[in-house]
Design a protein around this motif. Sequence first.
Motif, PDB file in Angstrom:
ATOM      1  N   PHE A  45       1.258  -0.631   0.329  1.00 53.23           N
ATOM      2  CA  PHE A  45       0.182   0.364   0.079  1.00 53.23           C
ATOM      3  C   PHE A  45       0.853   1.782  -0.390  1.00 53.23           C
ATOM      4  O   PHE A  45       1.921   1.253   0.378  1.00 53.23           O
ATOM      5  CB  PHE A  45      -1.067   0.089   1.176  1.00 53.23           C
ATOM      6  N   THR A  46       0.551   2.389   0.054  1.00 56.70           N
ATOM      7  CA  THR A  46       0.954   3.593   0.201  1.00 56.70           C
ATOM      8  C   THR A  46       0.100   4.209   0.632  1.00 56.70           C
ATOM      9  O   THR A  46      -0.922   4.707   1.216  1.00 56.70           O
ATOM     10  CB  THR A  46       0.756   4.657  -1.199  1.00 56.70           C
ATOM     11  N   TYR A  47       1.134   4.827   1.546  1.00 56.63           N
ATOM     12  CA  TYR A  47       0.572   6.031   3.057  1.00 56.63           C
ATOM     13  C   TYR A  47      -0.651   6.958   2.009  1.00 56.63           C
ATOM     14  O   TYR A  47       0.157   7.431   1.703  1.00 56.63           O
ATOM     15  CB  TYR A  47       1.485   6.676   3.516  1.00 56.63           C
ATOM     16  N   ASP A  48      -1.681   7.020   3.447  1.00 57.39           N
ATOM     17  CA  ASP A  48      -2.218   8.576   2.486  1.00 57.39           C
ATOM     18  C   ASP A  48      -3.071   8.644   3.696  1.00 57.39           C
ATOM     19  O   ASP A  48      -4.634   9.453   3.983  1.00 57.39           O
ATOM     20  CB  ASP A  48      -3.561   7.905   1.783  1.00 57.39           C
ATOM     21  N   THR A  77       6.869  -1.630   7.587  1.00 56.93           N
ATOM     22  CA  THR A  77       6.721  -3.170   7.245  1.00 56.93           C
ATOM     23  C   THR A  77       6.575  -3.824   8.725  1.00 56.93           C
ATOM     24  O   THR A  77       6.650  -3.711   9.606  1.00 56.93           O
ATOM     25  CB  THR A  77       7.947  -3.655   6.350  1.00 56.93           C
ATOM     26  N   TYR A  78       5.045  -4.903   7.864  1.00 57.76           N
ATOM     27  CA  TYR A  78       4.999  -5.165   9.464  1.00 57.76           C
ATOM     28  C   TYR A  78       4.226  -6.613   9.248  1.00 57.76           C
ATOM     29  O   TYR A  78       4.920  -7.218   8.191  1.00 57.76           O
ATOM     30  CB  TYR A  78       3.274  -4.678   9.898  1.00 57.76           C
ATOM     31  N   TRP A 101       3.742  -7.509   5.257  1.00 59.33           N
ATOM     32  CA  TRP A 101       3.059  -6.664   4.205  1.00 59.33           C
ATOM     33  C   TRP A 101       3.267  -5.464   5.042  1.00 59.33           C
ATOM     34  O   TRP A 101       4.419  -4.773   5.631  1.00 59.33           O
ATOM     35  CB  TRP A 101       1.800  -6.945   4.641  1.00 59.33           C
ATOM     36  N   LYS A 102       3.195  -4.328   3.910  1.00 64.78           N
ATOM     37  CA  LYS A 102       4.245  -3.712   3.682  1.00 64.78           C
ATOM     38  C   LYS A 102       3.013  -1.624   3.159  1.00 64.78           C
ATOM     39  O   LYS A 102       2.295  -2.239   2.438  1.00 64.78           O
ATOM     40  CB  LYS A 102       5.242  -3.118   2.514  1.00 64.78           C
TER      41      LYS A 102
END
Length: 266
Positions: A45-48, A77-78, A101-102
């Motif tokens: 994903f990309t931070y929003d 990263t998780y 995931w990230k």
Amino acid sequence: FIAEAFFTVDDEKNYEIPAALECKWKIEKAEYDMSGVRWDYGEPFTYDGRSKSIQLTGLPGGITPVYSDNSKIEAGTYVADVQFEYDEENYMPPAVLRCKWKINKDFYDMSNVEWVYDEAFVYDASEKQVFLRGLPDGVTARYENNRAIDAGVYDAHVHFIYDNDNYFEPDSVGICHWEIKKADAELKLLKNLYIKELGERKFTPDYETNADNMSYRVVNDNVASVSDSGKITLLSAGRTSVFITAGGSNYNEVTKEIVVEVNEKK
């Protein structure tokens, strides 16, 4: 389990009753079909600023997932894990691998950012400044050398304060080369001709100026001399020009002439 069988006979007079029989038997726990179970995660994903999450798909009936670290907002990263609520008496524990995931950092849109500076300022004793416009939300500018009062050429630099955890460093906007030009000095002579007697010795010419630095030059130093402060000393009868120059670090120089005529003392 242990099953028991007990017997009876119809002809008890002629037959012995068979001994009871026991049978130990078992119902094995079933296994859930987890072959179609997948994490619904394909690419980062990309931070929003909004929550992102992943979960399992294809779970068979009778299983309830309990997730950990599968929902986040911040970039990073998780590793998502899951435990299951299920029919423990009749089924073996279902198992699913963890999912790494990230959430990637985002980029600030700096396409509309520019220095506010069109042409050189002119000195007027007030502070001048250059700055950036079009900064995106979340980015604050910290400037160096973007403010000045005195005439000169300056290089303004900017450093950005931003959300380093969730965004990449904003693109550079470069250095702003800016200038405060010297103002034109004003020099107003209240008199152009001074007629003096030799006995008067000293006087100061009358003028008005906005300049912060003055200089003086006498043409015929046999007739008069002039000090650094502009005081004229009469030396002998005659006529001479005195040039007065107004200027300084913040002003363009301007020079004007006065005439001094010295007569013998009556």
